[in-house]
Design an enzyme around this catalytic site. Structure first.
Site, PDB file in Angstrom:
ATOM      1  N   GLU A 126      11.206   9.244   7.082  1.00 30.04           N
ATOM      2  CA  GLU A 126      10.189   8.855   7.840  1.00 30.04           C
ATOM      3  C   GLU A 126      10.649   8.703   9.509  1.00 30.04           C
ATOM      4  OE1 GLU A 126       6.997   6.412   5.564  1.00 30.04           O
ATOM      5  OE2 GLU A 126       8.843   5.423   5.450  1.00 30.04           O
ATOM      6  N   ASP A 134       7.547   3.353  -4.341  1.00 30.46           N
ATOM      7  CA  ASP A 134       8.304   4.064  -3.281  1.00 30.46           C
ATOM      8  C   ASP A 134       8.762   5.525  -3.736  1.00 30.46           C
ATOM      9  OD1 ASP A 134       8.540   1.375  -1.832  1.00 30.46           O
ATOM     10  OD2 ASP A 134      10.016   0.799  -3.168  1.00 30.46           O
ATOM     11  N   ASP A 161      12.808   7.543   0.979  1.00 31.79           N
ATOM     12  CA  ASP A 161      11.894   6.446   1.654  1.00 31.79           C
ATOM     13  C   ASP A 161      12.563   5.090   1.433  1.00 31.79           C
ATOM     14  OD1 ASP A 161       9.208   4.887   2.106  1.00 31.79           O
ATOM     15  OD2 ASP A 161       9.791   3.676   0.226  1.00 31.79           O
TER      16      ASP A 161
END
Length: 279
Positions: free
Chosen positions: A147, A243, A57
């Site tokens: 992501e 996170d 992340d």
């Protein structure tokens, strides 16, 4: 090296090329000139290393958080450098107001040179962090899930137009600067490059709701994110670093994509249910 319109130019080697030269790029950064070569090394991609996967992340407060609990709260600009940047920018702004934009000034040129050297040092620090972190991740893991962020859209200005002015423009501008300062895009490029030589695969997943989903029970609620660092599920009570919880969700999404073989899919978009036709 012979450059068009310049002729022969001498330079200092920093490392062997290790391949056939395809093109060269000359650039200037912080008052120094650099030449970089694009070479064809002839090496095939390394075979899969068979190591465990990891979810990553990318954040603002925490630069890189991993699904195994790793947190890297890296700051690339020290307090002293931030104060010096502000002073130099103010000095440059005042010189523009005094001398005008079309007049030359040795003091202004000296200020610009100092500002350029300081910014170059900060950029080099960010690039070094991205390269070292990327190599460490692909060496220790066989698949790295990240992501698929649309950074350009995320950092767009919120000022709007004269007819429809934006809201919270200053706050959005500060967030944009913080996102760009972490080099999310550069970090992903380093990951993809390093993975080729270490037998790892980079899997991009849909970023929707990864920070609001509980990794334990899969309940989605924005209220579960109590703060920037704390995630406490309102359904099951599961608590984790926010996170790290997001990184675990990213890993789960990456494993799901790999499991169904949907490796060639592009960036995910949120689809709306089809409208029902009136009878």
């Amino acid at each position: 090296m012979r450059l068009p319109k310049f002729g022969p130019v001498r330079f200092r080697w920093t490392r062997p090329l290790g391949g056939a030269i395809r093109n060269a790029t000359v650039s200037r950064d912080g008052g120094r000139w650099y030449i970089s070569f694009c070479v064809e090394d002839g090496e095939a991609e390394a075979a899969a290393n068979g190591k465990p996967p990891v979810g990553v992340d990318r954040g603002v407060a925490v630069a890189v958080a991993t699904s195994d609990g790793g947190l890297d709260e890296r700051e690339f600009v020290t307090a002293g450098e931030a104060a010096r940047l502000k002073r130099l920018q103010q000095r440059l702004s005042r010189s523009l107001r005094v001398h005008g934009r079309t007049r030359g000034s040795k003091r202004r040129d000296a200020t610009r040179a100092q500002l350029g050297r300081l910014n170059a040092r900060i950029r080099a620090r960010r690039a070094d962090f991205a390269a070292q972190t990327a190599v460490r991740l692909v060496r220790e893991h066989g698949m790295v899930a990240v992501e698929d962020l649309r950074i350009k859209n995320m950092t767009a200005s919120a000022k709007g137009s004269v007819e429809q002015p934006g809201r919270n423009v200053r706050q959005k501008a500060g967030l944009n600067r913080a996102i760009l300062a972490k080099r999310w895009g550069g970090f992903l490029l380093k990951l993809e490059h390093a993975a080729r030589y270490h037998g790892a695969k980079i899997e991009k997943v849909n970023p929707a709701y990864t920070s609001q989903t509980c990794n334990a029970c899969k309940h989605v609620a924005s209220e579960s994110r109590k703060s920037q660092a704390v995630f406490r599920c309102v359904a099951c009570g599961h608590q984790d670093h926010a996170d790290v919880n997001a990184a675990k969700n990213i890993l789960a999404a990456g494993l799901a994509v790999t499991g169904r073989g949907d490796l060639a899919a592009g960036p995910s978009v949120k689809r709306q249910p089809p409208e029902r036709l009136a009878a």
